[in-house]
Design a protein around this motif. Structure first.
Motif, PDB file in Angstrom:
ATOM      1  N   ARG A  82     -14.542  41.639  18.341  1.00 26.18           N
ATOM      2  CA  ARG A  82     -15.485  42.338  17.481  1.00 26.18           C
ATOM      3  C   ARG A  82     -14.813  43.000  16.279  1.00 26.18           C
ATOM      4  O   ARG A  82     -15.406  43.083  15.199  1.00 26.18           O
ATOM      5  CB  ARG A  82     -16.239  43.391  18.294  1.00 26.18           C
ATOM      6  N   ARG A  85     -14.320  40.395  13.725  1.00 29.96           N
ATOM      7  CA  ARG A  85     -15.604  40.033  13.147  1.00 29.96           C
ATOM      8  C   ARG A  85     -16.073  41.099  12.166  1.00 29.96           C
ATOM      9  O   ARG A  85     -16.559  40.795  11.071  1.00 29.96           O
ATOM     10  CB  ARG A  85     -16.626  39.833  14.268  1.00 29.96           C
ATOM     11  N   ASP A  86     -15.932  42.389  12.532  1.00 30.61           N
ATOM     12  CA  ASP A  86     -16.313  43.477  11.621  1.00 30.61           C
ATOM     13  C   ASP A  86     -15.492  43.421  10.345  1.00 30.61           C
ATOM     14  O   ASP A  86     -16.015  43.604   9.239  1.00 30.61           O
ATOM     15  CB  ASP A  86     -16.120  44.830  12.304  1.00 30.61           C
ATOM     16  N   VAL A  88     -13.972  40.850   8.925  1.00 29.03           N
ATOM     17  CA  VAL A  88     -14.370  39.708   8.088  1.00 29.03           C
ATOM     18  C   VAL A  88     -15.714  39.964   7.424  1.00 29.03           C
ATOM     19  O   VAL A  88     -15.933  39.593   6.258  1.00 29.03           O
ATOM     20  CB  VAL A  88     -14.420  38.427   8.941  1.00 29.03           C
ATOM     21  N   ASP A  89     -16.620  40.635   8.126  1.00 32.45           N
ATOM     22  CA  ASP A  89     -17.960  40.892   7.597  1.00 32.45           C
ATOM     23  C   ASP A  89     -18.009  42.076   6.637  1.00 32.45           C
ATOM     24  O   ASP A  89     -19.086  42.413   6.141  1.00 32.45           O
ATOM     25  CB  ASP A  89     -18.942  41.126   8.753  1.00 32.45           C
ATOM     26  N   GLY A  90     -16.868  42.722   6.387  1.00 34.72           N
ATOM     27  CA  GLY A  90     -16.820  43.787   5.386  1.00 34.72           C
ATOM     28  C   GLY A  90     -16.782  45.201   5.933  1.00 34.72           C
ATOM     29  O   GLY A  90     -16.632  46.146   5.155  1.00 34.72           O
ATOM     30  N   ARG A  91     -16.880  45.393   7.237  1.00 36.76           N
ATOM     31  CA  ARG A  91     -16.823  46.736   7.824  1.00 36.76           C
ATOM     32  C   ARG A  91     -15.370  47.057   8.165  1.00 36.76           C
ATOM     33  O   ARG A  91     -14.932  46.949   9.313  1.00 36.76           O
ATOM     34  CB  ARG A  91     -17.722  46.793   9.056  1.00 36.76           C
ATOM     35  N   ARG A  92     -14.604  47.460   7.146  1.00 36.41           N
ATOM     36  CA  ARG A  92     -13.152  47.597   7.285  1.00 36.41           C
ATOM     37  C   ARG A  92     -12.652  49.036   7.293  1.00 36.41           C
ATOM     38  O   ARG A  92     -11.511  49.285   7.674  1.00 36.41           O
ATOM     39  CB  ARG A  92     -12.453  46.854   6.142  1.00 36.41           C
ATOM     40  N   ARG A 275     -15.734  27.366   9.660  1.00 34.28           N
ATOM     41  CA  ARG A 275     -15.296  28.693   9.226  1.00 34.28           C
ATOM     42  C   ARG A 275     -14.205  28.561   8.174  1.00 34.28           C
ATOM     43  O   ARG A 275     -13.428  27.596   8.161  1.00 34.28           O
ATOM     44  CB  ARG A 275     -14.754  29.491  10.414  1.00 34.28           C
ATOM     45  N   GLU A 279     -10.840  33.593   7.721  1.00 34.52           N
ATOM     46  CA  GLU A 279     -11.418  34.147   8.935  1.00 34.52           C
ATOM     47  C   GLU A 279     -10.521  33.867  10.136  1.00 34.52           C
ATOM     48  O   GLU A 279     -10.300  34.746  10.983  1.00 34.52           O
ATOM     49  CB  GLU A 279     -12.809  33.570   9.184  1.00 34.52           C
ATOM     50  N   ARG A 336     -18.916  33.890  18.283  1.00 34.81           N
ATOM     51  CA  ARG A 336     -20.253  33.870  18.877  1.00 34.81           C
ATOM     52  C   ARG A 336     -20.477  32.587  19.686  1.00 34.81           C
ATOM     53  O   ARG A 336     -21.565  31.999  19.687  1.00 34.81           O
ATOM     54  CB  ARG A 336     -21.345  33.967  17.807  1.00 34.81           C
TER      55      ARG A 336
END
Length: 369
Positions: A82, A85-86, A88-92, A275, A279, A336
């Motif tokens: 997770r 994943r966070d 990569v998705d911008g929640r850094r 992907r 990533e 996922r």
């Protein structure tokens, strides 16, 4: 309305001038709106201040970094996949960067192995120095008879066994086993029935080096056919200077471990081709940050259970289950994947990853000495 102070010679002072003035960035000249320049990102903080504030800044940054580091590490285990994943998705903002946490963990891994007396790539020479020095007349006779029998079988079959592990036992190079293995100076000699192995994760101190006979014939036989590892000069160096060989190869392994990060990212690209490569690299860095501590625990467990066969077997089963579970959970958390897909991919990835480790180890032995 600004307040003025005329008590000192009638001079008025604007108490908010430092806050209301249009400050500019010292680096690019842009107008500052906040603690950082919006154009170049440089901090607006003035370095011309008391020197002791550098210490307070250091202490503050350590505590901030420490909290983020351990919270990231905790989530890497509590929620596999997770964090990557966070990121990569911008929640850094709340996570330690993948390359930083990977470098810290890999450094701690090698320091822990060294402190625990574990040689990451170790040389094993048998018989051991203690065995050679303490051998009895009966042992000498048995070893001599074993070599004579091997040489007799070789002559009778006319198809000598030239495999690397057995060549020296049947070679005419070297000296007969026994007291001749110890020179008057106390140095041990690499004998015809001496064996060399280079393996991962050896325990204890490096073995004592062995001298090689100085004749040209022996040097030729060792390099052409009498090399137990079929690697030429690296094996010669490992026989003569085991400790130096291990230090050089282990240092190269620490520097080359990043290659395994790249290899693992490429393997994930094969099984998840839709992907982007970035990533897979982020996932690989975070994955290794949790994989190395797991390997360290298994190695230390083997260190504790050394010589106890049931404990080693149980640890091997536990290690296989732990590594596979670690891979499956991370695959599901980041990509996922379904349970079936994650298990099938994980088995394939671990087989290929271990093959890459073996190839890297061979490359380090060949080039890292």
């Amino acid at each position: 309305m600004d307040k003025t102070d005329t008590s000192k010679g009638g001079r008025s002072t604007d108490t908010n001038s430092s806050q209301t003035g249009d400050a500019t960035c010292a680096n690019c000249g842009a107008t500052l709106v906040g603690p950082f320049c919006q154009d170049c990102g440089q901090s607006a903080e003035d370095i011309r201040r008391p020197a002791w504030t550098l210490l307070t800044d250091l202490i503050g940054s350590i505590f901030v970094w420490e909290g983020k580091f351990f919270s990231t590490l905790r989530r890497l285990y509590s929620q596999p996949g997770r964090v990557a994943r966070d990121y990569v998705d911008g929640r850094r903002q709340s996570h330690t960067a993948p390359i930083r946490i990977y470098l810290i963990i890999s450094l701690l891994f090698f320091l822990l192995m060294s402190a625990a007396g574990v040689r990451v790539i170790g040389v094993s020479i048998s018989p051991s120095a203690e065995t050679v020095r303490a051998q009895s007349a009966e042992t000498i006779a048995a070893r001599t008879a074993a070599i004579d029998a091997a040489m007799a079988r070789r002559s009778e079959s006319r198809s000598p066994d030239d495999t690397p592990s057995n060549f020296f036992k049947t070679s005419t190079c070297g000296v007969m086993p026994g007291p001749d293995e110890i020179r008057p100076s106390g140095d041990l000699v690499y004998s015809r029935d001496t064996e060399l192995q280079i393996e991962l994760f050896q325990f204890g101190a490096a073995p004592e080096g062995r001298a090689l006979p100085d004749t040209a014939d022996c040097r030729t036989e060792f390099e052409i056919g009498g090399d137990p590892m079929s690697l030429g000069p690296p094996s010669r160096f490992a026989v003569q200077f085991p400790a130096r060989f291990e230090q050089g190869v282990t240092a190269a392994a620490a520097q080359s471990l990043i290659l395994m990060v790249v290899a693992f990212a490429i393997l994930n690209l094969v099984v998840h081709p839709r992907r982007r490569m970035i990533e897979h690299v982020v996932f690989s860095l975070y994955w290794h940050a949790t994989y190395l501590p797991l390997i360290a625990l298994l190695v230390l467990g083997a260190r504790v259970n050394q010589g106890w066969t049931p404990g080693i077997i149980a640890l091997a089963i536990l290690g296989f289950a732990s590594v596979l579970s670690h891979q499956v959970l991370n695959d599901r958390g980041f990509y996922r994947s379904s349970w079936i897909g994650a298990v099938l991919r994980s088995v394939f990835l671990q087989l290929c990853y271990n093959l890459c480790i073996g190839l890297l180890a061979i490359a380090l032995i060949v080039t890292g000495y």
